[in-house]
Each structure stands twice: as C-alpha cells, then as structure tokens.
Design a protein around this motif. Structure first.
Motif, mmCIF file in Angstrom:
data_model
loop_
_atom_site.group_PDB
_atom_site.id
_atom_site.type_symbol
_atom_site.label_atom_id
_atom_site.label_comp_id
_atom_site.label_asym_id
_atom_site.label_seq_id
_atom_site.Cartn_x
_atom_site.Cartn_y
_atom_site.Cartn_z
ATOM 1 N N ARG A 383 -19.803 0.526 -2.359
ATOM 2 C CA ARG A 383 -18.674 0.765 -3.256
ATOM 3 C C ARG A 383 -17.478 -0.103 -2.868
ATOM 4 O O ARG A 383 -16.398 0.056 -3.425
ATOM 5 N N ASP A 384 -17.683 -1.008 -1.929
ATOM 6 C CA ASP A 384 -16.611 -1.874 -1.458
ATOM 7 C C ASP A 384 -16.391 -2.988 -2.480
ATOM 8 O O ASP A 384 -17.250 -3.845 -2.675
ATOM 9 N N ILE A 385 -15.237 -2.983 -3.132
ATOM 10 C CA ILE A 385 -14.965 -3.958 -4.188
ATOM 11 C C ILE A 385 -14.875 -5.374 -3.647
ATOM 12 O O ILE A 385 -15.067 -6.355 -4.380
ATOM 13 N N ARG A 386 -14.614 -5.525 -2.353
ATOM 14 C CA ARG A 386 -14.524 -6.856 -1.756
ATOM 15 C C ARG A 386 -15.876 -7.550 -1.681
ATOM 16 O O ARG A 386 -15.946 -8.773 -1.511
ATOM 17 N N LYS A 387 -16.956 -6.793 -1.764
ATOM 18 C CA LYS A 387 -18.299 -7.363 -1.690
ATOM 19 C C LYS A 387 -18.893 -7.609 -3.071
ATOM 20 O O LYS A 387 -20.091 -7.868 -3.187
ATOM 21 N N MET A 388 -18.087 -7.483 -4.103
ATOM 22 C CA MET A 388 -18.606 -7.585 -5.467
ATOM 23 C C MET A 388 -18.086 -8.845 -6.147
ATOM 24 O O MET A 388 -17.166 -9.503 -5.670
ATOM 25 N N GLY A 389 -18.671 -9.112 -7.297
ATOM 26 C CA GLY A 389 -18.274 -10.255 -8.106
ATOM 27 C C GLY A 389 -19.454 -10.814 -8.868
ATOM 28 O O GLY A 389 -20.612 -10.676 -8.458
ATOM 29 N N LYS A 464 -12.444 -8.196 -10.587
ATOM 30 C CA LYS A 464 -12.996 -8.297 -9.238
ATOM 31 C C LYS A 464 -14.493 -7.994 -9.208
ATOM 32 O O LYS A 464 -15.226 -8.553 -8.389
ATOM 33 N N ILE A 465 -14.963 -7.138 -10.108
ATOM 34 C CA ILE A 465 -16.375 -6.755 -10.088
ATOM 35 C C ILE A 465 -17.235 -7.720 -10.889
ATOM 36 O O ILE A 465 -18.317 -8.131 -10.454
ATOM 37 N N PHE A 466 -16.754 -8.145 -12.046
ATOM 38 C CA PHE A 466 -17.634 -8.838 -12.991
ATOM 39 C C PHE A 466 -17.382 -10.336 -13.096
ATOM 40 O O PHE A 466 -18.194 -11.043 -13.682
ATOM 41 N N THR A 467 -16.279 -10.838 -12.589
ATOM 42 C CA THR A 467 -16.032 -12.274 -12.644
ATOM 43 C C THR A 467 -16.101 -12.856 -11.235
ATOM 44 O O THR A 467 -16.240 -12.137 -10.251
ATOM 45 N N GLY A 468 -15.981 -14.182 -11.155
ATOM 46 C CA GLY A 468 -16.044 -14.843 -9.859
ATOM 47 C C GLY A 468 -17.457 -14.893 -9.320
ATOM 48 O O GLY A 468 -18.440 -14.854 -10.061
ATOM 49 N N TYR A 556 -1.234 -8.927 -6.461
ATOM 50 C CA TYR A 556 -2.015 -7.742 -6.105
ATOM 51 C C TYR A 556 -2.403 -7.754 -4.627
ATOM 52 O O TYR A 556 -2.175 -6.785 -3.889
ATOM 53 N N ASP A 557 -2.996 -8.851 -4.176
ATOM 54 C CA ASP A 557 -3.500 -8.912 -2.798
ATOM 55 C C ASP A 557 -2.361 -8.847 -1.781
ATOM 56 O O ASP A 557 -2.510 -8.231 -0.721
ATOM 57 N N ARG A 558 -1.219 -9.463 -2.091
ATOM 58 C CA ARG A 558 -0.091 -9.442 -1.164
ATOM 59 C C ARG A 558 0.460 -8.015 -1.022
ATOM 60 O O ARG A 558 0.795 -7.579 0.090
ATOM 61 N N ILE A 559 0.540 -7.297 -2.135
ATOM 62 C CA ILE A 559 1.040 -5.915 -2.081
ATOM 63 C C ILE A 559 0.080 -5.035 -1.291
ATOM 64 O O ILE A 559 0.492 -4.208 -0.466
ATOM 65 N N ALA A 560 -1.222 -5.211 -1.547
ATOM 66 C CA ALA A 560 -2.220 -4.414 -0.829
ATOM 67 C C ALA A 560 -2.168 -4.699 0.668
ATOM 68 O O ALA A 560 -2.231 -3.778 1.498
ATOM 69 N N ALA A 561 -2.027 -5.992 1.037
ATOM 70 C CA ALA A 561 -1.966 -6.343 2.454
ATOM 71 C C ALA A 561 -0.709 -5.763 3.102
ATOM 72 O O ALA A 561 -0.745 -5.306 4.255
ATOM 73 N N TRP A 562 0.407 -5.771 2.372
ATOM 74 C CA TRP A 562 1.638 -5.194 2.927
ATOM 75 C C TRP A 562 1.464 -3.701 3.186
ATOM 76 O O TRP A 562 1.910 -3.180 4.212
ATOM 77 N N GLN A 563 0.806 -2.999 2.256
ATOM 78 C CA GLN A 563 0.572 -1.566 2.443
ATOM 79 C C GLN A 563 -0.281 -1.314 3.683
ATOM 80 O O GLN A 563 -0.020 -0.374 4.452
ATOM 81 N N VAL A 564 -1.302 -2.129 3.889
ATOM 82 C CA VAL A 564 -2.178 -1.960 5.054
ATOM 83 C C VAL A 564 -1.379 -2.172 6.339
ATOM 84 O O VAL A 564 -1.491 -1.392 7.297
#
Length: 891
Positions: A383-389, A464-468, A556-564
């Motif tokens: 279910r890890d979205i980082r492993k999808m595309g 993130k899931i269906f493109t790339g 999106y990625d910058r905001i997520a990284a800041w939260q982490v």
C-alpha cells in the motif's frame, strides 16, 4: 421475541390486505442481520468460501425493505411504533423512520451489498470467513438500530454495539500487533466517549422528562425548555464528545488512521461510508434541539473547520494509500460537521441541505476509493504509494474508476462531489453574511483552504499511482492486471452513481435528500441542485480552489518532507503521543498502585481498609462538629440490658486475647470463642439462621486453623513487628473502633426506619401462596440471600473436606513417595543429597521442606526402601524455616 417480531405481527386492515405493523416492520429490518448471523456457520458449510454471497443477500433484503418505505416518506408519513421495555425508567423499545433515518439505512444497506460481494474475492478461503461475515452483519444491524431508534437509551445500546463490532473487525487479524493496537485505540476512544454521550442523554431526560427522540423533536415546548435550560451547554458538550469521537473529529481523530489495519472492505464499509457517519447522523438528528445558538455554531462548525484543514494538511504526509484515505475521510466528515454547524438564531439551518446532499455523495465516492485501493494493494502486494506508478496501461479499468472517484472527491464537474462542494461554498458565504461580514468572511476562506487540500491529495492518488514509471522493488510484482468482475463490479456501480447523481441529481434529491432535510428542518425550502447556476461566489471559489490546488500540488513533496522533519524533531507535539502517554501511564499507575496495596500481607490490607473506614466516618462527624450538631447520644447506653453488656464484654475480651496471646493454639481458641460469642449475639437478637451459619463457619474455620498449626508444629507465636509498627496498628485499631462506636452511638439521634415486616405478612399469601411466613421470607422474599448463605456453607465445607483429604493422602503416601524418589539416588545406610521432610510442605520456600541429610537415613525394607527422619531435627528446622520466612516477609 425475534420470532414473535418476524412471524406473529401481521394484522388485517380495512381493505383486506395483510400488511406488517410499522413497528414490527422496522424491527424486522433492524433485527434481521442479528438473527442471520446464527445462520452464517450453516451457510458456510454449504457455500464454503462463497458464503459472502449469503451475507450480501441479507443486506439486499434489508435494502429492499428500507427502499419500500421511500414513497411513504416522500408523502410526509413517518412510520413509527413502540413497545414497553422498562416502564419504571420510561424506556421503550421504539423505532421511527423519517427521511434522515431512511437515507442512512439505504446507505448502510446498499454499501453493505457491495462490500459483502466484494469480499468474496478479496478474502482468501483460508481466512476465518464465518467470523468475518458475522461481525459485519452485527455491525450492519447495529447501524440500522442507530438510524431507526426513537429512544435515547436504545440508541445508546446500538451505538456502543457499533463500537464493539468495529473493535472486533479492526482486530480481525488477531496476531498482528498493529491490529490489536488499532482496535484497542478505537474502542477506548469511541466507546469511552460514548459514556459521556450517555450522561448527556441523562441530562436531556432531566430537562424533558422523556427519552423519546421524536417526542422531543416534535414538541415546541420541549425544544424551548432544552435551549433555556441551565444544563444546555454541558448537555451539548457531553453529547458532542460522543458524536465527534465516533466521526473522528477534533482531538478524537487519531483512532481512525490506526483503524486502517482492518481488512480493506471493512475500512470501506465502516470507516469511510457508514460507521463514521454515525456521529454526523447524531448531530443531524439533534440539530433542532441545539441549533440556532452560539454554542452550537462555535462547537460544531468551529471544530469542523479546524479538523477539515488539519486532517487535509496531515493527509499530504501520508505514504500509505489507506492512511491517505483515512485522513481524507476525517477531512470530508469535517465538511459535514461544519455545514451542520452553520446556524444563527434567525436561520438555524443554513448548511443543512448542503450537508445532507454531501452525506449521500461522500458515501459513494469514498467507498469507491477504498474498494479501488483494496484492488491496487491486492495486485501490488503493497500500500506504499512510493512504490507505485505506471498502472494506467496495466489496469485500465481500475484507472478509469479511480479517476472518477478521486475527481468527485476533489470537486471536479460534472460529478456529484462538485455539486455538494458548491453547496458547501454557498452555505459558507451565506453564514458569513448572516454573521454580518467582516471577519466572518474568514469562514469561506477556510472553506476554500479545505477544498485546496482535498484537490491536492485527490490528484496525488491518480498521478502517483497510474502515471510515471514504477520503481524496481523485489516485493512488488512487475506485471499486474485488473482483477475479476467480482472485485470490479462494486466500485464500478459506485462510479456510475457518482456520474449519474452529478448529471441528473433531481431524482436523488427528491427521493432521498429532501425528505432527510425535512426531517431536520420541517418546512425547509426545496433544494435545487444543478451543474450551472451562473457566475456565483461559490463558482468563483471553485475556480480559486482549482488554481491553488494545482499550485499546492507542485509543492506536495516539499510540504510532506517538512512535516516528516517536524515530527522527528518534535515527537511530543502529537495527539498520538498524548494518547500513548496516557495509556502507558495508566498501566504504570495500575502496576504501582497494585504494588503499593498488594504486598502480600493481609495485615496491610486490613490496615488500609480500616484507615478508609476512619476517613469515611470522619467526614460526616467533622461536618456535624463544624455545624454544631450532636454526634453522640447517651440514651442508647441506658437501653442496653445487663445480659447484652455481659455478652459485649466477653466479645471484647475474646478479641483482645486473640490479638495478644503468645501461643498459636490459645490464639485460635480465643478467635473461635469470639466467633461463638457473635453467634450467641445473633441468637439473642432472634436471628437463628445467622447464628447457625456463624456457628458452622466458625467451627470449620477453627478446624482449618488447627490443621495449619499442626503442619507448622510450632509452640510459640512469632510476632516480628517492631514496637513502632505495633503502636501504628494499635492506633489504627483504636481509631477505627472509636469511629464505629461514635457512628453507632449517633444512630439514636435519628428516628428508626419504619418496620416493613407487615408487608411480608400482608403480601405473603398473595404473592407466594405460602402460609408459613418464615419459609416465605427465607425462600421467596429473601431467596438470593438464602442462596448466598447456602453457598458460603457449601464452599466452606468443601474446603475443609479437601484440606482433610489432602492431609490424609500426604500423611499416608508422601513417605513412600519420597522414599521412592530417594531410592533412585541412595543406597541403604547412605544419606540423601536432598532430603524432603515427610508431611512437610514442599515448594515455595524450600527451607520449610528439607532437613540436613545427616538426619535422614534410607533403610531397606524388603524390596522397598523407606526413609527415617530425626524428629527433633524436623521440628527445629521447621521452626527455623518459618522464622526465616517471616524475616523475608518483613524485609
């Protein structure tokens, strides 16, 4: 009772048509899932892994039954009925069907059909399918009970049943720590908050004098009494605690992300489309009681806006697909809470129509999203979205369905989510205008911020899931495909509904939404929904939402990284940290408290209890002294007869002897004499049954004590306490005795209770048919008391019997058994390395059960060796061992 409801409730109406009474008809809907849980094991034997179709059929029957009420509801009829349940508490078993209840019932049953069908392929045949479908059916019946209950107590029971069934479904994977943690967390928060809600219901009863929901809602005097009551604010807060916790709002949202450990169909059913809407439903149901007030607006709309933005922001950080949907669900439910909270005194229901319409739309696109996420996780094994595309070409049908559902959640036209989002924006502007503009326009600004966040994480799911291109990962299959029609059909049906409601909303508004709005706001304006209303403030807000949403997605990625990074740097700034700390501290406090109280010494327990008694007696005595009231009556002393005084003196002397005599046997005899004197007191006070019980138990206790002393074989009583400890114990005993003495002596200051013996004599024959008043009292009026006394005697007798039997066996067998054990390592004339004492307790403190080996000798007696022990050595070492034990306990 169930069969009575199902088969014995038909009545003949004027036209000769056999119909079902409204109460029993609704009861059939509610109870059918509960009853059919009993049939699931039998269905499994016939259908095996396809048993989900049986459960889906039950949901389909319920859906058809509920749908059959829609025409009547549209005509303004509200089927209802009740039967007496607990008359003394004004509690009835009552059901009520209006537009709001029918809408929730249809959502639960329709989504239930799809989820139960979908589960046939999602779960493997190796799973515990019987348990899974039974839990789901129990949950479905509980939600029907919440929807159709017309009694607050009845609603609370079904409410807690949803928490219990959710707990079992979240913890379906019993061996997984995450499942156990998530289930426990959900139950503690939602179940615990439900208790606050229950107290709020009690406050409503105190104000109105009834638990009937429809009775309150349709009585203008009761509604006015609620709003004018001094209990209004506290009642609202208590009820909202339960509602907000169930719908994961405010500080209670933390349980929902962990609930995603449940199987995905469970998450789609309970934690997106149905159970989490129970809190929203309760807010809508009680809306007429509390709306139109500042408290309602601040608490409901205020917390809704904060939760909407907070959950939407936290969703940006998530990498687990179900976690993204969990936070999006929290945010979308906050939309509903906010709209129901839009209210003023002049216009109490500004956002009601928008909220009800979004209630329907959210169920369609969010359940669809969860089912699609289940398909993706099922195919990719992650279910890890980082492993999808790159799934667009491999899973084209899933891709199309995901685009429809995610776009509906983002509010893209011409889908149903766009329509309800427009209504949300419109109601926020209306609320700002009703408050007088100025700073009130912060409300539509916050609404747009919530929409922007929703847009960003919705398109994250698609892109993130269906493109790339999918990154190489050994745990992720290289080639995947769309699943079978069994798993695709349910989300496809929901996707079709999303499109149809968006393009042709009028039939759904007329049949489902408007009746529910009328149930909340009788006489409300007719809701008109269309894709185009011209250039309105809501349309402009939508354009701004899309523009800012695209801009936010680029960051999106910058905001997520800041939260982490922020969470890693400040781990304590988290509601989860607060929850875990509270739970851990509760365990630690319980352990510490247990260690303080349970030291293993009965003397300490007795001391604590006596100190508590002193404290409880000191409170009223201190109050009486402070107010100048008398606390002592000398008249009672002069009423005591000489014979009673002599008996009291004997009791005191026996108690004193039991506490100070230096030898065990005299101590036991003094304690036994105390018990016999108490039995004599019972007999003197004309209580022969108590006297007999006391005599029997005291006799058995004396025998037990003597048996123990015979095993210890010591002559002197060992008292290892220091003088300081003795003085402390004496002080506690003196204070406790003085407190009790003052309490008893003060009893004469108040008139005695009126005797109720005449009741037994007057009602004995009438109620029991017995003429022997003593037998009637003992067997009928005081039957439970008699059973208790018999149980005490039986348990005491069994204990003594087993003690005597164990002693007989020990004395008769243990020497030979010990000798058999010794013979394995000894020869005649030699000493045994480890020498147990015959008849002594072995285990625990081994000093009590062994003597030096030079005092034990093995003798050959024919073919069987025997063991002889020096008696003086046994006694001396037993005394030494017992003394050592006392010293260890003292340490």
């Amino acid at each position: 009772m169930v069969f009575h409801l199902l088969y014995s409730t038909y009545q003949l109406e004027k036209h000769g048509v056999i119909t079902l009474d409204p109460f029993y008809f609704i009861a059939l809907i509610v109870l059918l899932p509960f009853v059919m849980t009993l049939a699931v094991p039998f269905a499994y034997k016939l259908m095996k892994e396809k048993v989900g179709w049986f459960a889906a059929a039950i949901a389909a029957v319920c859906f058809l039954l509920i749908a059959s009420m829609v025409p009547s509801i549209m005509d303004g009829n509200n089927p209802a009925g009740a039967v007496s349940w607990i008359p003394s508490l004004s509690v009835n078993l009552a059901f009520y069907a209006d537009g709001l209840a029918v809408l929730l019932g249809l959502i639960v049953s329709f989504i239930g059909i799809l989820i139960l069908s979908y589960s046939n392929k999602y779960l493997s045949k190796d799973e515990d399918l019987v348990r899974y479908y039974q839990y789901l059916l129990v949950f479905m019946g509980s939600m029907f009970g919440v929807a159709f209950s017309d009694n607050l107590i009845q609603l609370f029971i079904f409410w807690e049943l949803t928490s219990i069934s959710s707990f079992m479904l979240i913890g379906y994977y019993r061996k997984t720590k995450e499942s156990i943690y998530g289930a426990t967390k959900a139950l503690l928060i939602t179940g615990g908050a439900g208790l606050f809600m229950f107290v709020g219901f009690m406050c409503l009863f105190a104000i109105t004098g009834t638990y009937g929901i429809s009775e309150m809602l349709t009585n203008p005097e009761m509604l006015a009494a609620i709003k004018e009551s001094p209990l209004f604010t506290i009642t609202l807060i208590l009820i909202l605690i339960g509602a907000l916790a169930k719908s994961a709002q405010g500080p209670f949202f933390i349980w929902l992300p962990n609930a995603m450990e449940a199987p995905t169909p469970v998450s789609a059913f309970l934690h997106s489309a149905t159970m989490v809407k129970a809190g929203v439903f309760l807010v809508a149901r009680l809306h007429p009681m509390f709306s139109g007030t500042t408290d309602w607006f601040v608490l409901v709309a205020g917390l809704g806006l904060i939760t909407m933005i907070g959950a939407g922001f936290l969703a940006l950080k998530q990498t687990d697909l179900k976690a993204i949907l969990a936070f999006s669900t929290i945010s979308q439910l906050a939309y509903l809470m906010t709209m129901f909270g839009f209210t003023t005194y002049a216009e109490p229901g500004i956002g009601v129509s928008a909220a009800v319409f979004h209630l329907l739309n959210h169920a369609t696109f969010k359940a669809c999203l969860f089912l699609l996420v289940g398909i993706i996780a099922h195919e990719l094994h992650t279910r890890d979205i980082r492993k999808m595309g790159g799934l667009r070409k491999e899973m084209p049908i899933t891709f199309v369905l995901m685009v429809i559902a995610a776009a509906a959640m983002a509010g893209i036209p011409p889908l149903n989510g766009y329509l309800s989002k427009e209504l949300f924006y419109e109601s926020s502007v209306h609320m700002a205008e009703a408050l007088g503009g100025g700073i009130a326009y912060l409300i539509p600004v916050l609404a747009v911020i919530g929409g922007v966040l929703t847009f960003a994480y919705s398109f994250r799911l698609i892109l993130k899931i269906f493109t790339g291109k999918r990154t190489e990962d050994p745990d992720v299959p290289k080639h995947v495909h769309d699943p079978s029609w069994v798993m695709l059909a349910p989300p496809a049906i929901l996707a079709v509904l999303i499109v149809v409601i968006g393009l042709v909303p009028t039939p759904f508004v007329e049949a489902l939404v408007q009746p529910a709005v009328n149930a909340i706001l009788p006489g409300a304006e007719h809701l008109h929904v269309a894709l185009w209303h011209g250039i309105t403030p809501a349309f402009i807000m939508t354009i701004i939402t899309f523009a800012l949403g695209i801009l936010l997605y680029t960051q999106y990625d910058r905001i997520a990284a800041w939260q982490v990074r922020f969470n890693e740097k400040h781990p304590k700034i988290s509601l989860n940290y607060v929850y875990n700390t509270m739970v851990d501290n509760a365990f630690r406090f319980g352990a510490t408290f247990g260690r303080m109280l349970q030291k293993g010494s009965p003397r300490r327990y007795v001391g604590i209890m006596l100190a508590f008694i002193i404290f409880m007696v000191a409170i009223p005595l201190g109050f009486a002294l402070a107010t100048g009231q008398p606390i002592f009556s000398t008249n009672l002393i002069f009423k005591i007869a000489i014979s009673e005084m002599i008996l009291f003196i004997l009791i005191v002397l026996a108690a004193w002897g039991a506490s100070v005599l230096p030898r065990y046997v005299p101590m036991i005899l003094a304690s036994s004499a105390l018990g016999f004197f108490v039995a004599l007191l019972y007999a003197y006070l004309k209580a022969p049954d108590l006297a007999m019980t006391q005599l029997c138990v005291e006799t058995l206790s004396t025998i037990m004590f003597l048996l123990v002393i015979m095993k210890l074989r010591t002559k002197e009583a060992i008292r290892p306490e220091t003088n300081k400890v003795r003085l402390r114990n004496a002080f506690i005993a003196l204070c406790a005795a003085s407190a009790l003495f003052l309490l008893l002596m003060g009893a004469d200051l108040f008139p005695a209770f009126e005797s109720f013996s005449h009741y037994f004599m007057d009602k004995g024959v009438e109620l029991t048919g017995g003429k022997n008043i003593v037998n009637v009292i003992v067997v009928d009026f005081r039957g439970y008391d008699t059973i208790g006394e018999i149980s005490v005697l039986s348990i005491a007798a069994l204990a003594i019997y087993n003690l005597i039997q164990s002693r007989t066996k020990k004395d008769g067998v243990s020497v030979d058994a010990d000798a058999d054990a010794a013979s394995k390592t000894a020869v005649p004339g030699n000493f045994v390395p480890s020498c147990p004492i015959p008849g002594a307790p072995v285990g625990g403190n081994q000093v009590l059960g062994h003597v030096p080996c030079e005092d034990v000798t093995i003798h050959q007696n024919g073919d069987k060796p025997t063991m002889s022990v020096d008696e003086k050595s046994v006694n001396s070492h037993l005394d030494e061992g017992f003394s050592n034990t006392i010293r260890e306990e003292k340490k």
